[in-house]
Scaffold this motif. Structure first.
Motif, short mmCIF file in Angstrom:
data_model
loop_
_atom_site.label_atom_id
_atom_site.label_comp_id
_atom_site.label_asym_id
_atom_site.label_seq_id
_atom_site.Cartn_x
_atom_site.Cartn_y
_atom_site.Cartn_z
N ILE A 1 -10.66 -3.95 6.86
CA ILE A 1 -10.50 -2.48 6.83
C ILE A 1 -10.45 -2.02 5.38
O ILE A 1 -9.68 -2.54 4.58
CB ILE A 1 -9.23 -2.06 7.58
CG1 ILE A 1 -9.35 -2.44 9.07
CG2 ILE A 1 -8.98 -0.56 7.43
CD1 ILE A 1 -8.09 -2.16 9.87
N SER A 2 -11.29 -1.05 5.04
CA SER A 2 -11.36 -0.57 3.66
C SER A 2 -10.03 0.03 3.23
O SER A 2 -9.32 0.65 4.03
CB SER A 2 -12.48 0.47 3.51
OG SER A 2 -12.21 1.61 4.30
N HIS A 3 -9.73 -0.13 1.96
CA HIS A 3 -8.41 0.23 1.45
C HIS A 3 -8.52 0.61 -0.01
O HIS A 3 -9.17 -0.09 -0.80
CB HIS A 3 -7.47 -0.98 1.63
CG HIS A 3 -6.13 -0.83 1.00
ND1 HIS A 3 -5.72 -1.58 -0.08
CD2 HIS A 3 -5.10 -0.01 1.30
CE1 HIS A 3 -4.50 -1.23 -0.42
NE2 HIS A 3 -4.10 -0.28 0.40
N PHE B 1 2.93 3.45 -5.46
CA PHE B 1 1.48 3.50 -5.34
C PHE B 1 1.07 4.69 -4.48
O PHE B 1 1.84 5.16 -3.63
CB PHE B 1 0.94 2.23 -4.65
CG PHE B 1 1.07 0.98 -5.46
CD1 PHE B 1 -0.01 0.52 -6.21
CD2 PHE B 1 2.25 0.25 -5.48
CE1 PHE B 1 0.10 -0.65 -6.95
CE2 PHE B 1 2.37 -0.91 -6.21
CZ PHE B 1 1.29 -1.37 -6.95
N LEU B 2 -0.18 5.14 -4.68
CA LEU B 2 -0.84 6.02 -3.73
C LEU B 2 -1.91 5.18 -3.05
O LEU B 2 -2.80 4.63 -3.71
CB LEU B 2 -1.50 7.21 -4.43
CG LEU B 2 -2.32 8.15 -3.54
CD1 LEU B 2 -1.42 8.85 -2.53
CD2 LEU B 2 -3.07 9.18 -4.38
N GLU B 3 -1.82 5.02 -1.73
CA GLU B 3 -2.74 4.16 -1.01
C GLU B 3 -3.17 4.82 0.29
O GLU B 3 -2.39 5.53 0.93
CB GLU B 3 -2.11 2.80 -0.70
CG GLU B 3 -1.73 2.00 -1.92
CD GLU B 3 -1.19 0.62 -1.60
OE1 GLU B 3 -1.11 -0.21 -2.51
OE2 GLU B 3 -0.84 0.38 -0.42
N ARG B 4 -4.41 4.57 0.68
CA ARG B 4 -4.87 4.98 2.00
C ARG B 4 -5.94 4.01 2.46
O ARG B 4 -6.56 3.32 1.65
CB ARG B 4 -5.39 6.41 2.00
CG ARG B 4 -6.53 6.70 1.07
CD ARG B 4 -7.02 8.14 1.25
NE ARG B 4 -5.99 9.09 0.95
CZ ARG B 4 -5.89 9.75 -0.20
NH1 ARG B 4 -6.77 9.53 -1.15
NH2 ARG B 4 -4.94 10.62 -0.40
N SER B 5 -6.13 3.96 3.77
CA SER B 5 -7.10 3.03 4.34
C SER B 5 -7.86 3.72 5.47
O SER B 5 -7.53 4.83 5.88
CB SER B 5 -6.39 1.78 4.88
OG SER B 5 -5.72 2.11 6.11
N ALA B 6 -8.88 3.03 5.99
CA ALA B 6 -9.64 3.55 7.13
C ALA B 6 -8.86 3.43 8.43
O ALA B 6 -9.29 3.97 9.46
CB ALA B 6 -10.98 2.82 7.24
#
Length: 393
Positions: free
Chosen positions: A169-171, A272-277
């Motif tokens: 999964i893209s991240h 952190f600032l993070e997001r994924s699909a």
């Protein structure tokens, strides 16, 4: 309504809530991860990590039957919020301005985990004390060699999620180069159930109301400071570290709660600032495995519980014959979570960027802006909604 086995990887708050919700819905759920029951609560001793639960999170925990299992003496309502800029800016938010009695509730992570541990045991949830290793043709492989058939895998296994990596999964991740320094403090003056926050040249200082102790009034500190500053502080011997922290807090808060004395261990965690699909065939992510935001709004866990609530609702509404891991179903979950997760990320990141600038015109503009906001009831109602975990705009 069970039509297949769901494996929940991760046994923190989000994973436990997901397993409990599935069990209550009649789904066949299996927990995978370490089992470490929280230590029994002790009077005047509080776990260092606390969360600000929004009204929506409280409602969800109530639906799970968990809220009433919490020790009310260890839960503190937030009735107001005071936000101070780095000059003359100040915004005062009161719950009643949005026709609410509370904006949030402050609670230790250990107390939430205790109640969730008890609840999943009551429902007899199968719990494998093992660790995720790999995904292979609809099967979860564990480090000890166990194979678990999975029609759906829920990755609630934290920011470094092995499930996310295994599913491809893209991240995206961007470090803030800041550390969240947390501890509990004894305050000279009562907090009045108010959360207080200061934007300073040394980062964002937040004081969250906690239950009073035999030592006096108690607040929980979250100080988002530069990594270098945090490393130096955490490396100091305890007496020097506590003295430096107390002096810095007095300067940052202007003595709003009088003298602040460190009363517990001091800990730090990177920001952190993070997001994924969020999804892949047969896999759905929730909580820190799916996204992380700056803690200045205190919404990280609320977003994670929102993920679980939405995933449960999506699974309940699936048509007959639709398996829980089918991609068309999981895309509905991802679409439903896209807006609230993106909105909270934009708001918190935007505030961080705004107050990170030390340019004189920017400093003046943001503090004048805060003074203007403090005079506009409509804007304040929207801010209270955002602080309460609703969509900010």
């Amino acid at each position: 309504m069970s039509t297949g086995q769901i494996v929940v990887c991760g046994t923190g708050i989000v994973g436990l809530a997901a397993a409990l919700g599935l069990a209550r819905d009649g789904q066949k759920a299996v927990l995978l991860g370490p089992r470490k029951p929280p230590e029994p609560a002790r009077p005047d001793v509080y776990f260092p990590r606390v969360y600000a639960l929004s009204p929506e999170s409280r409602r969800f925990l109530g639906e799970l039957g968990v809220w009433n299992m919490l020790d009310s003496a260890r839960v503190t309502p937030v009735e107001s919020m005071q936000v101070y800029g780095d000059a003359s800016g100040h915004v005062a938010l009161q719950a009643w301005q949005a026709v609410q009695t509370e904006m949030a509730w402050i609670i230790e992570s250990s107390e939430l985990e205790r109640a969730l541990h008890q609840a999943v045991q009551v429902f007899g949830t199968v719990w494998h004390e093992d660790r995720f290793s790999a995904l292979q043709n609809g099967t979860v492989l564990t480090e000890s060699g166990r194979s678990l058939r999975a029609d759906l895998v829920i990755g609630a296994d934290g920011a470094k999620s092995p499930v996310r990596e295994a599913a491809g999964i893209s991240h995206q991740s961007r470090p803030y180069h800041q550390t969240g320094v947390v501890t509990h403090l004894t305050a000279e003056l009562p907090h009045g159930n108010a959360a207080m926050q200061w934007f300073t040249s040394d980062g964002v200082v937040a004081l969250l109301p906690m239950p009073d102790t035999s030592e006096g009034h108690q607040v929980s500190l979250v100080w988002s400071m530069d990594d270098e500053q945090a490393r130096a502080l955490l490396a100091m011997p305890q007496p020097e570290r506590d003295a430096r922290l107390q002096a810095g807090l007095l300067a940052a808060t202007g003595g709003a709660l009088g003298r602040l004395t460190v009363r517990s261990g001091v800990h730090g965690f990177p920001l952190f600032l993070e997001r994924s699909a969020m999804v892949a065939p047969g896999v759905a992510l929730a909580g820190d495995a799916a996204h992380r935001v700056h803690p200045l709004a205190g919404q990280g866990l609320n977003l994670g519980l929102g993920d679980v609530a939405q995933l449960l609702a999506t699974l309940r509404a699936r048509p007959s014959g639709c398996g829980p891991g089918q991609m068309n179903l999981l895309r509905r979950y991802r679409r439903a979570r896209a807006e609230p997760v993106l909105a909270m990320g934009l708001v918190t990141d935007g505030l961080h960027r705004l107050f990170a600038s030390h340019s004189a015109p920017v400093v003046m503009a943001r503090n004048v802006g805060m003074q203007l906001v403090d005079r506009l009831p409509f804007i304040k109602r929207r801010l209270i909604s955002g602080a309460s975990g609703e969509r900010p705009w």
